[in-house]
Design an enzyme around this catalytic site. Structure first.
Site, mmCIF file in Angstrom:
data_model
loop_
_atom_site.group_PDB
_atom_site.id
_atom_site.type_symbol
_atom_site.label_atom_id
_atom_site.label_comp_id
_atom_site.label_asym_id
_atom_site.label_seq_id
_atom_site.Cartn_x
_atom_site.Cartn_y
_atom_site.Cartn_z
ATOM 1 N N TYR A 121 -10.331 32.847 -43.917
ATOM 2 C CA TYR A 121 -10.976 34.152 -44.022
ATOM 3 C C TYR A 121 -9.943 35.279 -44.005
ATOM 4 C CZ TYR A 121 -15.106 31.419 -42.645
ATOM 5 O OH TYR A 121 -16.107 30.482 -42.559
ATOM 6 N N HIS B 78 -12.611 22.401 -42.474
ATOM 7 C CA HIS B 78 -13.420 23.340 -43.256
ATOM 8 C C HIS B 78 -14.018 22.668 -44.494
ATOM 9 C CE1 HIS B 78 -13.588 27.939 -44.230
ATOM 10 N NE2 HIS B 78 -14.727 27.352 -44.458
ATOM 11 N N SER C 132 -24.639 31.067 -43.013
ATOM 12 C CA SER C 132 -25.457 31.780 -43.992
ATOM 13 C C SER C 132 -26.949 31.583 -43.726
ATOM 14 C CB SER C 132 -25.107 31.370 -45.430
ATOM 15 O OG SER C 132 -23.786 31.719 -45.749
ATOM 16 N N PRO C 133 -27.388 31.732 -42.475
ATOM 17 C CA PRO C 133 -28.808 31.510 -42.164
ATOM 18 C C PRO C 133 -29.730 32.553 -42.776
ATOM 19 C CG PRO C 133 -27.701 32.472 -40.273
ATOM 20 C CD PRO C 133 -26.629 32.150 -41.269
ATOM 21 N N ARG D 98 -27.254 34.483 -47.402
ATOM 22 C CA ARG D 98 -26.240 35.384 -47.960
ATOM 23 C C ARG D 98 -26.816 36.763 -48.302
ATOM 24 N NH1 ARG D 98 -21.710 32.298 -48.659
ATOM 25 N NH2 ARG D 98 -22.026 30.059 -48.895
ATOM 26 N N GLY D 99 -27.741 37.197 -47.464
ATOM 27 C CA GLY D 99 -28.347 38.516 -47.623
ATOM 28 C C GLY D 99 -29.691 38.515 -48.300
ATOM 29 N N PHE D 100 -30.037 37.425 -48.989
ATOM 30 C CA PHE D 100 -31.326 37.370 -49.680
ATOM 31 C C PHE D 100 -32.483 37.532 -48.695
ATOM 32 C CE2 PHE D 100 -34.930 34.759 -51.215
ATOM 33 C CZ PHE D 100 -35.234 35.471 -52.367
ATOM 34 N N GLY E 73 -32.843 41.324 -47.102
ATOM 35 C CA GLY E 73 -33.320 42.461 -47.876
ATOM 36 C C GLY E 73 -32.614 42.693 -49.190
#
Length: 327
Positions: A56, A122, A201-202, A205-207, A210
């Site tokens: 990262y 990873h 990503s629970p 990923r932003g979906f 909102g």
């Protein structure tokens, strides 16, 4: 709902913090003062599980955590990852023992600590037997540099092979209402072997936070290369988010809280949502008080069947790097 979880015998809050967003993957890195404020606010809210990786920001995220959180090291459980790093501006998967040892030493230096509680491979480097990579991680446990071994995005069969070499404490994979791959086998394998499951990503990923279009995404945002965020697929998926929002209203919570509560109902699952905004962090922590009815859970499962999701979660090249249970 009880949020108590156990990873390697350590009792934790099931709502952790994924730190990638602050330095990597979703556009420019967060300003240092804003990132520092968010990390410290997370501590104040009771977050005791922070997740980072050598990849990262090509080390920048670990440096951020070391700079901000090292003075509070006894207050939290620290997870990082090896086996996928940045070299000369490129993402490289390398699971050789010498590379794992060197990456760990670099991570300890950046994190300003002498011990990482949970250290994941990873990605499995398929050119290296998983037994060899896990053997190197076992040596790090023996040396006291790490407390426990984790794996990320591997199949049930690979998890079993790894676990036979040294106990695996945690398995991390993408898991949310719209990414259900762990249900193909690895989640039950974790349950059988006593391995904790960590969902990254629970919020899809932003979906499920909102995001309804990609107009606001900046160049370099990894979602721009993901088929699910292709304009046509995203538009086709939006009715699912709208239906879930109606269920959230019934449950007197927000859509992100609904998505997190759906995962947290399973006592072996910890979630590590990432965010760059303190307001979103505070909202996510509110998922701890959400209780979903059996009818609501059934309706969510019906809506988000994998067959109803448009687009793969990764592009074809990236999918070849991931070891998955078969469909």
């Amino acid at each position: 709902m009880s949020l108590a979880r156990s990873i390697n015998g350590k009792r934790l809050n099931g709502l952790g913090l994924g730190c990638m967003n602050l330095s990597h993957g979703y556009g420019p890195a967060t300003a240092p003062e804003e990132a520092s404020a968010l990390l410290l606010r997370a501590l104040d809210l009771g977050v005791d599980f922070f997740d980072t990786a050598a990849l990262y920001g090509f080390g920048a995220n670990e440096e951020l955590l070391g700079r901000v959180l090292a003075p509070h090291r006894r207050r939290f459980f620290l997870a990082s990852k090896c086996g996928m790093t940045g070299i000369d501006g490129r993402r490289v998967i390398d699971g050789r023992a010498a590379t794992i040892r060197a990456t760990c030493d670099e991570s300890l230096r950046r994190l300003k600590t002498d011990h990482i509680d949970l250290y994941y491979l990873h990605r499995w480097d398929k050119s290296v037997p998983i037994e060899e990579s896990v053997g190197a991680l076992a040596d790090l446990v023996q040396a006291g540099k790490i407390g426990a071994i984790g794996l990320s995005e591997v199949s049930s069969a690979t998890l079993r092979r790894a676990h036979a070499v040294h106990p695996v404490a945690a398995m991390q994979s993408e898991y949310s209402l719209w990414s259900r791959d762990p249900e193909r086998g690895v989640l039950e394998t974790c349950r059988e072997l006593g391995v904790a499951f960590v969902a990254f990503s629970p919020l899809a990923r932003g979906f499920l936070g909102g995001l309804s279009d990609t107009a606001s995404l900046t160049p370099g945002d990894l979602r721009l290369s993901m088929p699910r965020f292709d304009a046509a697929n995203l538009e086709a998926n939006l009715p699912l988010a709208q239906a879930a929002r109606r269920i959230a209203q019934e449950a007197a919570c927000s859509l992100p809280q609904l998505a997190l509560a759906w995962l947290l109902r399973d006592p072996i699952i910890s979630v590590i949502p990432g965010t760059t905004r303190i307001s979103h962090l505070e909202e996510n922590m509110g998922a701890a008080s959400v209780v979903l009815s059996e009818a609501q859970l059934r309706e969510l499962d019906r809506l988000f069947q994998p067959a109803h999701i448009h687009g793969e979660r990764y592009n074809a090249a990236t999918l070849t790097e991931i070891d998955q249970d078969p469909h």
